[in-house]
Write a protein that holds these residues in place. Structure first.
Motif, PDB file in Angstrom:
ATOM      1  N   THR A  24       0.842  -1.190   0.000  1.00  0.00           N
ATOM      2  CA  THR A  24       0.000   0.000   0.000  1.00  0.00           C
ATOM      3  C   THR A  24       0.876   1.239   0.000  1.00  0.00           C
TER       4      THR A  24
ATOM      5  N   ASP B  97       0.237   5.311   0.431  1.00  0.00           N
ATOM      6  CA  ASP B  97      -0.811   6.292   0.698  1.00  0.00           C
ATOM      7  C   ASP B  97      -0.513   7.615  -0.003  1.00  0.00           C
ATOM      8  N   SER B  98      -1.382   8.600   0.196  1.00  0.00           N
ATOM      9  CA  SER B  98      -1.272   9.875  -0.516  1.00  0.00           C
ATOM     10  C   SER B  98      -0.040  10.679  -0.120  1.00  0.00           C
TER      11      SER B  98
ATOM     12  N   SER C 262      -2.579  -0.448   5.668  1.00  0.00           N
ATOM     13  CA  SER C 262      -2.349   0.849   6.286  1.00  0.00           C
ATOM     14  C   SER C 262      -0.854   1.117   6.370  1.00  0.00           C
TER      15      SER C 262
END
Length: 207
Positions: free
Chosen positions: A11, A13-14, A24
């Motif tokens: 993952t 994230d931004s 996460s």
């Protein structure tokens, strides 16, 4: 996110933070193991020796986060590969902050700190660049050693003040930084102070 078998494996994230094995993130890089009591999150580092030493040219080390058996406690383990191509734990920091080198269970009678353990002879050496070093060691027969390997004085102090010194010649000074010597090459004990010096012999028993 990158998926495999319908589960997020990587993952981003931004903010550009990366989670591996997790949907996460937690800081720049988060590495998560599968759930389970003995599961550990780890990072493995692979190098290459150029194939000049025979056998595999791969060299590897590993850092691992593993449960200490409590709800949230974690031990941090450091491994290197041995010559038989097997991981060997070399150091750990346990969940209470104790550090062990050569031991998986650092322990202390009072407080905590660093425990170094090895077969037959275990040492900690402190070295200033250009010198040989100061060793604190224990042998397999349980004898303890404090050895200054350089041709210099060994100094002991309390309250940021020198209290005793053993010179490189083996003379001992208490309360003086310049212990005297005696003839014929024998060592000597010098006791000094700003208002005189002395040795007090005290016995709590009867003769």
């Amino acid at each position: 996110a990158l998926y495999a078998g319908g589960t997020a494996k990587v993952t981003v994230d931004s903010s550009g933070n990366v989670g591996i094995g997790s949907s996460s993130t937690d800081g720049r890089l988060k590495v998560s193991a599968a759930s389970g009591a003995s599961a550990a999150g780890s990072i493995t580092l692979y190098g290459n020796n150029g194939g000049g030493f025979g056998g595999s040219n791969v060299v590897r080390s590993k850092i691992e986060s593993k449960t200490d058996g409590t709800a949230f406690g974690a031990n941090m383990l450091f491994y290197t590969n041995d010559t038989s191509n097997a991981y060997q734990e070399r150091m750990r920091i346990d969940s209470s902050g104790q550090v062990g080198i050569g031991t998986t269970s650092p322990s202390f009678a009072v407080g905590g700190g660093l425990q170094v353990q090895a077969d037959s002879f275990s040492s900690v050496r402190v070295t200033e660049t250009g010198n040989t070093g100061l060793d604190v060691s224990q042998a397999s027969d349980a004898k303890g050693y404090v050895y200054l390997r350089d041709n210099a004085d060994l100094i002991f102090g309390t309250n940021n003040t020198e209290r005793m010194r053993i010179t490189s010649a083996g003379n001992v000074g208490i309360g003086t930084s310049n212990p005297q010597t005696i003839a014929s090459g024998y060592g000597a004990l010098t006791v000094g102070g700003t208002s005189g010096g002395g040795i007090n012999f005290n016995s709590t028993g009867s003769a």
